[in-house]
Design a protein around this motif. Structure first.
Motif, short mmCIF file in Angstrom:
data_model
loop_
_atom_site.label_atom_id
_atom_site.label_comp_id
_atom_site.label_asym_id
_atom_site.label_seq_id
_atom_site.Cartn_x
_atom_site.Cartn_y
_atom_site.Cartn_z
N PHE A 176 -27.44 -18.08 -7.15
CA PHE A 176 -27.00 -17.53 -5.84
C PHE A 176 -25.40 -17.89 -5.43
CE2 PHE A 176 -31.66 -18.57 -4.51
CZ PHE A 176 -32.21 -17.39 -4.88
N ASN A 177 -25.04 -18.83 -5.81
CA ASN A 177 -23.45 -19.18 -5.29
C ASN A 177 -22.49 -18.30 -6.20
OD1 ASN A 177 -21.67 -20.70 -3.82
ND2 ASN A 177 -21.00 -21.59 -5.81
N ILE A 223 -20.50 -25.57 -3.01
CA ILE A 223 -21.23 -24.58 -2.39
C ILE A 223 -20.93 -24.76 -0.94
CG2 ILE A 223 -23.71 -23.72 -1.86
CD1 ILE A 223 -24.40 -24.62 -4.73
N ALA A 250 -28.02 -20.75 -1.40
CA ALA A 250 -27.60 -21.62 -2.29
C ALA A 250 -27.52 -23.02 -1.42
CB ALA A 250 -26.33 -21.34 -2.90
N ASN A 271 -32.24 -20.69 -7.96
CA ASN A 271 -31.21 -21.52 -8.21
C ASN A 271 -30.02 -21.38 -7.38
OD1 ASN A 271 -28.87 -21.99 -10.20
ND2 ASN A 271 -30.55 -23.20 -11.00
N SER A 272 -29.28 -22.46 -7.15
CA SER A 272 -28.39 -22.62 -6.21
C SER A 272 -27.15 -22.07 -6.80
CB SER A 272 -28.24 -24.16 -5.68
OG SER A 272 -27.97 -24.94 -6.65
N ASP A 273 -26.88 -22.51 -8.17
CA ASP A 273 -25.72 -21.97 -8.93
C ASP A 273 -25.84 -20.41 -9.07
OD1 ASP A 273 -24.54 -24.42 -8.93
OD2 ASP A 273 -25.29 -24.88 -11.22
N VAL A 322 -25.21 -17.14 -0.63
CA VAL A 322 -24.59 -18.85 -0.43
C VAL A 322 -25.20 -19.57 0.64
CG1 VAL A 322 -22.64 -18.16 1.23
CG2 VAL A 322 -22.27 -19.87 -0.57
#
Length: 212
Positions: A59-60, A93, A83, A55-57, A80
Protein backbone atom coordinates in the motif's frame (compact mmCIF):
# COMPACT_ATOMS: atom_id res chain seq x y z
CA UNK A 1 -8.74 9.63 -12.87
CA UNK A 2 -12.34 8.57 -13.64
CA UNK A 3 -13.92 5.31 -12.58
CA UNK A 4 -13.83 3.96 -16.15
CA UNK A 5 -10.11 4.65 -16.43
CA UNK A 6 -9.45 2.98 -13.08
CA UNK A 7 -11.37 -0.14 -14.13
CA UNK A 8 -9.53 -0.23 -17.47
CA UNK A 9 -6.17 0.03 -15.69
CA UNK A 10 -7.08 -2.83 -13.39
CA UNK A 11 -8.19 -4.96 -16.32
CA UNK A 12 -4.96 -4.25 -18.20
CA UNK A 13 -2.89 -5.08 -15.12
CA UNK A 14 -4.78 -8.33 -14.70
CA UNK A 15 -4.10 -9.32 -18.33
CA UNK A 16 -0.42 -8.37 -18.15
CA UNK A 17 0.17 -10.38 -14.98
CA UNK A 18 -2.22 -13.29 -15.49
CA UNK A 19 -0.93 -16.48 -13.95
CA UNK A 20 1.30 -14.79 -11.36
CA UNK A 21 0.66 -15.19 -7.66
CA UNK A 22 0.31 -12.23 -5.31
CA UNK A 23 3.78 -12.89 -3.90
CA UNK A 24 5.28 -13.00 -7.39
CA UNK A 25 3.53 -9.76 -8.29
CA UNK A 26 4.94 -7.99 -5.24
CA UNK A 27 8.41 -9.29 -6.08
CA UNK A 28 8.01 -8.07 -9.66
CA UNK A 29 6.89 -4.68 -8.40
CA UNK A 30 9.93 -4.44 -6.10
CA UNK A 31 12.27 -5.25 -9.00
CA UNK A 32 10.57 -2.67 -11.19
CA UNK A 33 10.95 -0.06 -8.44
CA UNK A 34 14.64 -0.87 -8.09
CA UNK A 35 15.00 -0.32 -11.84
CA UNK A 36 13.11 2.97 -11.66
CA UNK A 37 10.23 1.65 -13.75
CA UNK A 38 7.33 3.23 -11.89
CA UNK A 39 4.74 2.26 -14.47
CA UNK A 40 5.59 -1.45 -14.30
CA UNK A 41 5.73 -1.32 -10.49
CA UNK A 42 2.35 0.39 -10.35
CA UNK A 43 0.72 -2.20 -12.59
CA UNK A 44 2.15 -5.08 -10.57
CA UNK A 45 1.04 -3.57 -7.25
CA UNK A 46 -2.45 -2.89 -8.62
CA UNK A 47 -2.68 -6.51 -9.79
CA UNK A 48 -1.45 -7.79 -6.41
CA UNK A 49 -4.02 -5.71 -4.54
CA UNK A 50 -6.64 -7.00 -6.96
CA UNK A 51 -5.73 -10.50 -5.77
CA UNK A 52 -6.43 -9.47 -2.21
CA UNK A 53 -3.00 -8.46 -0.92
CA UNK A 54 -3.26 -6.65 2.42
CA UNK A 55 0.32 -5.57 3.00
CA UNK A 56 1.52 -2.29 4.45
CA UNK A 57 4.57 -2.04 2.18
CA UNK A 58 2.47 -2.73 -0.91
CA UNK A 59 0.00 0.00 0.00
CA UNK A 60 2.75 2.46 0.97
CA UNK A 61 4.85 1.82 -2.12
CA UNK A 62 1.90 2.24 -4.48
CA UNK A 63 0.97 5.46 -2.68
CA UNK A 64 4.56 6.68 -3.12
CA UNK A 65 4.39 5.89 -6.85
CA UNK A 66 1.17 7.87 -7.25
CA UNK A 67 2.75 10.72 -5.29
CA UNK A 68 5.90 10.78 -7.46
CA UNK A 69 3.82 10.71 -10.62
CA UNK A 70 1.52 13.41 -9.17
CA UNK A 71 -1.62 11.42 -9.94
CA UNK A 72 -4.42 9.92 -7.84
CA UNK A 73 -3.69 12.10 -4.79
CA UNK A 74 -6.82 10.99 -2.94
CA UNK A 75 -6.13 7.33 -3.75
CA UNK A 76 -2.54 7.74 -2.58
CA UNK A 77 -3.75 9.15 0.74
CA UNK A 78 -6.21 6.29 1.17
CA UNK A 79 -3.50 3.72 0.42
CA UNK A 80 -1.02 5.16 2.89
CA UNK A 81 -3.78 5.41 5.50
CA UNK A 82 -4.39 1.68 5.09
CA UNK A 83 -0.65 1.07 5.31
CA UNK A 84 -0.48 3.06 8.55
CA UNK A 85 -3.39 1.12 10.03
CA UNK A 86 -1.52 -2.13 9.32
CA UNK A 87 1.87 -0.88 10.53
CA UNK A 88 1.51 2.12 12.86
CA UNK A 89 4.97 1.42 14.29
CA UNK A 90 6.68 2.08 10.95
CA UNK A 91 8.31 5.52 11.05
CA UNK A 92 8.61 5.60 7.25
CA UNK A 93 4.92 4.90 6.72
CA UNK A 94 3.95 7.32 9.50
CA UNK A 95 6.05 10.04 7.91
CA UNK A 96 4.59 9.38 4.48
CA UNK A 97 1.06 9.44 5.87
CA UNK A 98 1.61 12.77 7.62
CA UNK A 99 3.22 14.28 4.53
CA UNK A 100 0.34 13.29 2.25
CA UNK A 101 -2.21 14.41 4.84
CA UNK A 102 -0.57 17.82 5.06
CA UNK A 103 -0.40 18.15 1.29
CA UNK A 104 -4.09 17.34 0.86
CA UNK A 105 -4.99 19.72 3.69
CA UNK A 106 -3.10 22.51 1.94
CA UNK A 107 -4.88 21.83 -1.35
CA UNK A 108 -8.29 21.93 0.30
CA UNK A 109 -7.61 25.02 2.38
CA UNK A 110 -6.19 26.94 -0.56
CA UNK A 111 -9.53 26.28 -2.24
CA UNK A 112 -11.37 27.47 0.88
CA UNK A 113 -12.70 23.97 1.59
CA UNK A 114 -12.20 24.01 5.35
CA UNK A 115 -15.05 21.62 6.15
CA UNK A 116 -13.50 19.04 3.84
CA UNK A 117 -10.08 19.68 5.40
CA UNK A 118 -11.32 19.25 8.98
CA UNK A 119 -11.43 15.41 8.98
CA UNK A 120 -7.86 15.36 7.64
CA UNK A 121 -6.72 17.67 10.44
CA UNK A 122 -8.34 15.29 12.92
CA UNK A 123 -6.46 12.39 11.35
CA UNK A 124 -3.20 14.32 11.62
CA UNK A 125 -3.74 15.09 15.30
CA UNK A 126 -4.63 11.45 15.96
CA UNK A 127 -1.28 10.42 14.46
CA UNK A 128 0.81 13.09 16.20
CA UNK A 129 -1.11 14.47 19.19
CA UNK A 130 2.18 15.73 20.63
CA UNK A 131 2.62 18.18 17.73
CA UNK A 132 1.88 21.77 18.68
CA UNK A 133 1.72 22.68 14.99
CA UNK A 134 -0.93 20.02 14.35
CA UNK A 135 -3.01 21.14 17.35
CA UNK A 136 -2.74 24.79 16.26
CA UNK A 137 -3.69 23.99 12.66
CA UNK A 138 -6.73 22.02 13.85
CA UNK A 139 -7.74 24.97 16.03
CA UNK A 140 -7.52 27.34 13.07
CA UNK A 141 -9.61 25.00 10.94
CA UNK A 142 -12.28 24.83 13.64
CA UNK A 143 -12.27 28.63 13.74
CA UNK A 144 -12.71 28.78 9.96
CA UNK A 145 -15.79 26.56 10.11
CA UNK A 146 -17.37 28.63 12.88
CA UNK A 147 -16.51 26.43 15.86
CA UNK A 148 -14.29 28.76 17.83
CA UNK A 149 -15.30 27.22 21.15
CA UNK A 150 -13.79 23.92 20.02
CA UNK A 151 -10.76 25.74 18.63
CA UNK A 152 -9.97 27.07 22.11
CA UNK A 153 -9.17 23.55 23.35
CA UNK A 154 -6.67 22.94 20.60
CA UNK A 155 -4.98 26.32 21.00
CA UNK A 156 -4.65 25.52 24.71
CA UNK A 157 -3.07 22.16 23.87
CA UNK A 158 -0.67 23.86 21.47
CA UNK A 159 0.31 26.31 24.22
CA UNK A 160 0.93 23.45 26.66
CA UNK A 161 3.22 21.85 24.10
CA UNK A 162 4.92 25.10 23.01
CA UNK A 163 4.44 27.72 25.75
CA UNK A 164 6.78 30.26 24.13
CA UNK A 165 5.18 30.38 20.68
CA UNK A 166 3.42 33.73 20.27
CA UNK A 167 1.31 32.51 17.34
CA UNK A 168 -0.61 30.16 19.63
CA UNK A 169 -1.53 33.00 21.99
CA UNK A 170 -2.44 35.33 19.13
CA UNK A 171 -4.90 32.89 17.57
CA UNK A 172 -6.24 31.99 21.02
CA UNK A 173 -6.88 35.68 21.59
CA UNK A 174 -8.67 36.04 18.26
CA UNK A 175 -10.91 33.05 19.03
CA UNK A 176 -11.69 34.44 22.48
CA UNK A 177 -12.50 37.83 20.96
CA UNK A 178 -14.88 36.20 18.50
CA UNK A 179 -16.64 34.48 21.40
CA UNK A 180 -16.69 37.79 23.32
CA UNK A 181 -14.46 36.36 26.03
CA UNK A 182 -12.80 39.74 26.29
CA UNK A 183 -10.77 39.25 29.47
CA UNK A 184 -9.35 36.00 28.10
CA UNK A 185 -8.59 37.68 24.77
CA UNK A 186 -6.79 40.51 26.54
CA UNK A 187 -4.72 38.04 28.54
CA UNK A 188 -3.73 36.16 25.40
CA UNK A 189 -2.64 39.32 23.54
CA UNK A 190 -0.70 40.52 26.58
CA UNK A 191 1.14 37.20 26.55
CA UNK A 192 2.05 37.84 22.91
CA UNK A 193 3.61 41.15 24.00
CA UNK A 194 5.54 39.43 26.77
CA UNK A 195 7.05 37.09 24.20
CA UNK A 196 7.49 39.80 21.54
CA UNK A 197 7.37 43.37 22.92
CA UNK A 198 7.51 44.74 19.37
CA UNK A 199 4.40 42.92 18.16
CA UNK A 200 2.35 45.53 16.31
CA UNK A 201 -0.48 43.01 15.89
CA UNK A 202 -0.81 42.51 19.65
CA UNK A 203 -0.73 46.28 20.28
CA UNK A 204 -3.45 46.73 17.69
CA UNK A 205 -5.66 44.04 19.19
CA UNK A 206 -5.24 45.38 22.71
CA UNK A 207 -6.09 48.86 21.44
CA UNK A 208 -9.32 47.55 19.91
CA UNK A 209 -10.21 45.80 23.17
CA UNK A 210 -9.60 49.01 25.14
CA UNK A 211 -12.24 50.78 23.07
CA UNK A 212 -14.96 48.26 23.88
Amino acid sequence: MGRTAVLRRRQNAAKEHSGLTAVELCEEASLALAEGNLGAAERAYVAAIGLGVQNSDTFNNLAAIYDKRKVNSEKALDLVRRAFELAPESLAIRGNYLRLLQRQIEVLELAGKYREALPLHLCRVAVEPESAAAQHALGRCYTRVGQSEVALRHYARAINLEPNNQAHYNDLGLACFELRLLAEAQGAFQKVLELNPKSFVAFNHLGLLAKL
